[in-house]
Motif scaffolding. Structure first.
Motif, PDB file in Angstrom:
ATOM      1  N   PRO A  46      -6.785  20.029   3.151  1.00 27.92           N
ATOM      2  CA  PRO A  46      -7.092  19.350   4.419  1.00 27.92           C
ATOM      3  C   PRO A  46      -7.661  17.949   4.168  1.00 27.92           C
ATOM      4  N   LEU A  47      -7.605  17.111   5.196  1.00 24.45           N
ATOM      5  CA  LEU A  47      -8.140  15.762   5.094  1.00 24.45           C
ATOM      6  C   LEU A  47      -9.636  15.816   4.808  1.00 24.45           C
ATOM      7  N   THR A  48     -10.075  15.089   3.784  1.00 28.11           N
ATOM      8  CA  THR A  48     -11.481  15.124   3.375  1.00 28.11           C
ATOM      9  C   THR A  48     -12.132  13.747   3.344  1.00 28.11           C
TER      10      THR A  48
ATOM     11  N   ALA B  39      -0.405   7.240  -0.922  1.00 27.27           N
ATOM     12  CA  ALA B  39       0.831   7.306  -0.143  1.00 27.27           C
ATOM     13  C   ALA B  39       1.578   5.981  -0.203  1.00 27.27           C
ATOM     14  N   ILE B  40       0.836   4.870  -0.183  1.00 24.91           N
ATOM     15  CA  ILE B  40       1.478   3.549  -0.304  1.00 24.91           C
ATOM     16  C   ILE B  40       2.041   3.366  -1.710  1.00 24.91           C
ATOM     17  N   VAL B  41       1.321   3.855  -2.717  1.00 28.73           N
ATOM     18  CA  VAL B  41       1.849   3.818  -4.084  1.00 28.73           C
ATOM     19  C   VAL B  41       3.178   4.564  -4.146  1.00 28.73           C
ATOM     20  N   GLY B  42       3.232   5.747  -3.513  1.00 27.20           N
ATOM     21  CA  GLY B  42       4.464   6.526  -3.523  1.00 27.20           C
ATOM     22  C   GLY B  42       5.593   5.856  -2.769  1.00 27.20           C
ATOM     23  N   GLU B  43       5.264   5.185  -1.662  1.00 25.98           N
ATOM     24  CA  GLU B  43       6.317   4.534  -0.885  1.00 25.98           C
ATOM     25  C   GLU B  43       6.862   3.305  -1.598  1.00 25.98           C
ATOM     26  N   GLU B  44       6.000   2.532  -2.218  1.00 27.93           N
ATOM     27  CA  GLU B  44       6.443   1.280  -2.844  1.00 27.93           C
ATOM     28  C   GLU B  44       6.926   1.468  -4.279  1.00 27.93           C
ATOM     29  N   LEU B  45       6.317   2.391  -5.017  1.00 27.00           N
ATOM     30  CA  LEU B  45       6.654   2.567  -6.430  1.00 27.00           C
ATOM     31  C   LEU B  45       7.276   3.920  -6.722  1.00 27.00           C
ATOM     32  N   GLY B  46       7.382   4.769  -5.715  1.00 26.76           N
ATOM     33  CA  GLY B  46       8.065   6.040  -5.867  1.00 26.76           C
ATOM     34  C   GLY B  46       7.310   7.058  -6.713  1.00 26.76           C
TER      35      GLY B  46
ATOM     36  N   PHE C  41      -4.490  15.938  -3.831  1.00 28.83           N
ATOM     37  CA  PHE C  41      -4.094  17.125  -3.082  1.00 28.83           C
ATOM     38  C   PHE C  41      -4.066  16.838  -1.573  1.00 28.83           C
ATOM     39  N   THR C  42      -5.022  16.040  -1.103  1.00 29.81           N
ATOM     40  CA  THR C  42      -5.057  15.710   0.322  1.00 29.81           C
ATOM     41  C   THR C  42      -3.844  14.892   0.732  1.00 29.81           C
TER      42      THR C  42
ATOM     43  N   LEU D 154     -12.396  13.560 -12.381  1.00 25.26           N
ATOM     44  CA  LEU D 154     -11.239  14.416 -12.155  1.00 25.26           C
ATOM     45  C   LEU D 154     -11.328  15.163 -10.826  1.00 25.26           C
ATOM     46  N   SER D 155     -12.527  15.629 -10.467  1.00 18.60           N
ATOM     47  CA  SER D 155     -12.686  16.354  -9.199  1.00 18.60           C
ATOM     48  C   SER D 155     -12.324  15.465  -8.021  1.00 18.60           C
ATOM     49  N   GLN D 156     -12.809  14.225  -8.051  1.00 18.68           N
ATOM     50  CA  GLN D 156     -12.521  13.312  -6.943  1.00 18.68           C
ATOM     51  C   GLN D 156     -11.049  12.933  -6.918  1.00 18.68           C
ATOM     52  N   ALA D 157     -10.471  12.689  -8.098  1.00 17.07           N
ATOM     53  CA  ALA D 157      -9.056  12.316  -8.150  1.00 17.07           C
ATOM     54  C   ALA D 157      -8.168  13.457  -7.652  1.00 17.07           C
ATOM     55  N   MET D 158      -8.431  14.672  -8.112  1.00 15.35           N
ATOM     56  CA  MET D 158      -7.589  15.799  -7.706  1.00 15.35           C
ATOM     57  C   MET D 158      -7.721  16.086  -6.222  1.00 15.35           C
TER      58      MET D 158
END
Length: 413
Positions: free
Chosen positions: A334-336, A270-277, A327-328, A319-323
């Motif tokens: 849901p939050l995991t 979320a911080i990556v998205g806020e700062e780097l879009g 997704f969360t 990949l499982s952990q990243a996805m």
């Protein structure tokens, strides 16, 4: 004249490049996401989490390098001891006086700064064990009941981890084991049946405690619970939405200033998205795409069943952990509490994932092991495809075994 070393395949270079880029991005984003909170709460000059990330990353990188250069024989020999150690640690976590409790979850062992999370080590241990079992006993895929040894071991680990409670890591293990079974040749209809049964069990588990029921209802409409259970999800969506296409600029996040919980761990995307879009998020996803492409190519070209399953399992783990994390954060699951691989702050997670990358690099460089197939464990489906019902073929095979070393059958693993 000195022998010329064979160059590594392109997949080896892609994996190293993508890993280094992810680690560099992780160090920058951990510093950016944690610095404001550290300063505002009086915990130092804001560099403490970044320094720890670099130290843990350095330890993991050394282990990755050692594992990548040693033969897979070492990995094979360490599989059962590592699995037993992981189970012992998971049991100790639940015992009074051993486990460390944080925010209501009891997942860690140790004291002070020297703590580690056994469930992270269990993820890699199960990948190594599943690859060994499936390579040595190909007949386990002839009938569902033959999968019982693997299901008992993996199921026991999942139950111990879920009781901490840690549903996210349990889901990562389930996804990874399912991927390895498919890679080993398990029929899709078995996977569909197992997925249906597993979904029911997960739903029952989610409904068995009030806080998990609240979390599930919050996932359906987080804005209706923005002041309590949905606070973290809503703050994450605000961070993503305010970043736009190009972001506010590196270091300019507002949500990290005591608004978004776990900004440097589970919700660092979320911080990556806020700062780097959106551009920054797409860059991170592109690096995971490189890992996926190279890892699956390594699995396809690996020498022997064991090496193929190792590469497929480790790639599936990443990949499982990243996805699940992506997704969360995007509000699609849901939050995991699952960290973003190589990016989020987390000592055990970072070190174990780098060890897994060392295994994958070892296979990419041509590492392989010859395993002895358990007597009578020949794959029935494979035998039919190879024409073993042909009497002439059976006679030829019989003569070939008689002329060899005592009729013992070996298979490249």
């Amino acid at each position: 004249m000195a022998r010329r070393r064979h160059p590594h395949p392109i997949e080896h270079s892609i994996l190293i490049t993508a890993t280094l880029c992810l680690l560099a991005a992780g160090a920058v984003m951990v510093f950016s996401a944690s610095s404001a909170r550290s300063v505002l709460s009086g915990q130092g000059d804001g560099t403490s989490f970044m320094v720890k990330y670099v130290i843990y990353g350095g330890i993991g990188f050394v282990l990755m390098h050692v594992i990548a250069r040693r033969g897979l024989d070492l990995v094979l020999k360490a599989t059962l001891p590592l699995l037993a150690f992981s189970f012992v640690c998971l049991v100790l976590v639940k015992m009074p006086g051993f486990g460390v409790s944080v925010n209501g979850a009891r997942r860690w062992l140790g004291a002070g700064p020297l703590v580690f999370q056994p469930s992270e080590l269990m993820k890699l241990s199960l990948v190594l064990y599943a690859a060994k079992l499936l390579a040595e006993r190909p007949k386990v895929l002839a009938h569902p009941r033959n999968l019982m040894p693997l299901l008992l071991v993996a199921g026991g680990a999942v139950l111990l981890i879920a009781s901490q409670p840690d549903l996210g890591t349990s889901l990562v293990i389930c996804f990874t084991m399912a991927s390895m079974l498919v890679a080993a040749g398990m029929p899709i209809r078995w996977l569909a049946t197992a997925t249906g049964g597993g979904s029911v069990l997960i739903l029952l588990y989610a409904m068995s405690a009030s806080y998990r029921r609240d979390r599930l209802m919050t996932f359906l409409d987080p804005w209706a619970h923005a002041g309590d259970e949905g606070f973290q999800a809503v703050q994450g969506q605000i961070a993503l939405g305010s970043g736009g296409l190009f972001g506010r600029g590196l270091g300019n996040s507002q949500q990290k200033n005591l608004f978004l919980p776990e900004a440097h761990t589970d919700f660092i995307l979320a911080i990556v998205g806020e700062e780097l879009g959106v551009i920054g998020i797409c860059g991170i996803l592109f690096l995971y795409g490189l890992v996926a492409y190279a890892g699956l190519r390594v699995a396809k070209n690996a020498r022997g069943t064991y090496a193929k399953l190792l590469a497929a399992g480790v790639t599936s783990l990443f990949l499982s952990q990243a996805m699940l994390n992506v997704f969360t954060v995007l509000g699609l699951a849901p939050l995991t509490g699952v960290p973003l691989p190589f990016i989020s702050y987390g000592s055990t997670n970072l070190i174990v994932l780098l060890m897994g990358m060392g295994v994958l690099l070892n296979v990419a460089a041509g590492g392989h092991v010859t395993l002895r197939v358990v007597p009578g464990a020949r794959n029935v489906a494979g035998s039919k495809r190879n024409g073993s019902n042909d009497p002439d073929r059976r006679r030829r095979d019989s003569r070939a075994r008689g002329a060899g070393s005592g009729g013992r059958r070996r298979a490249a693993g």
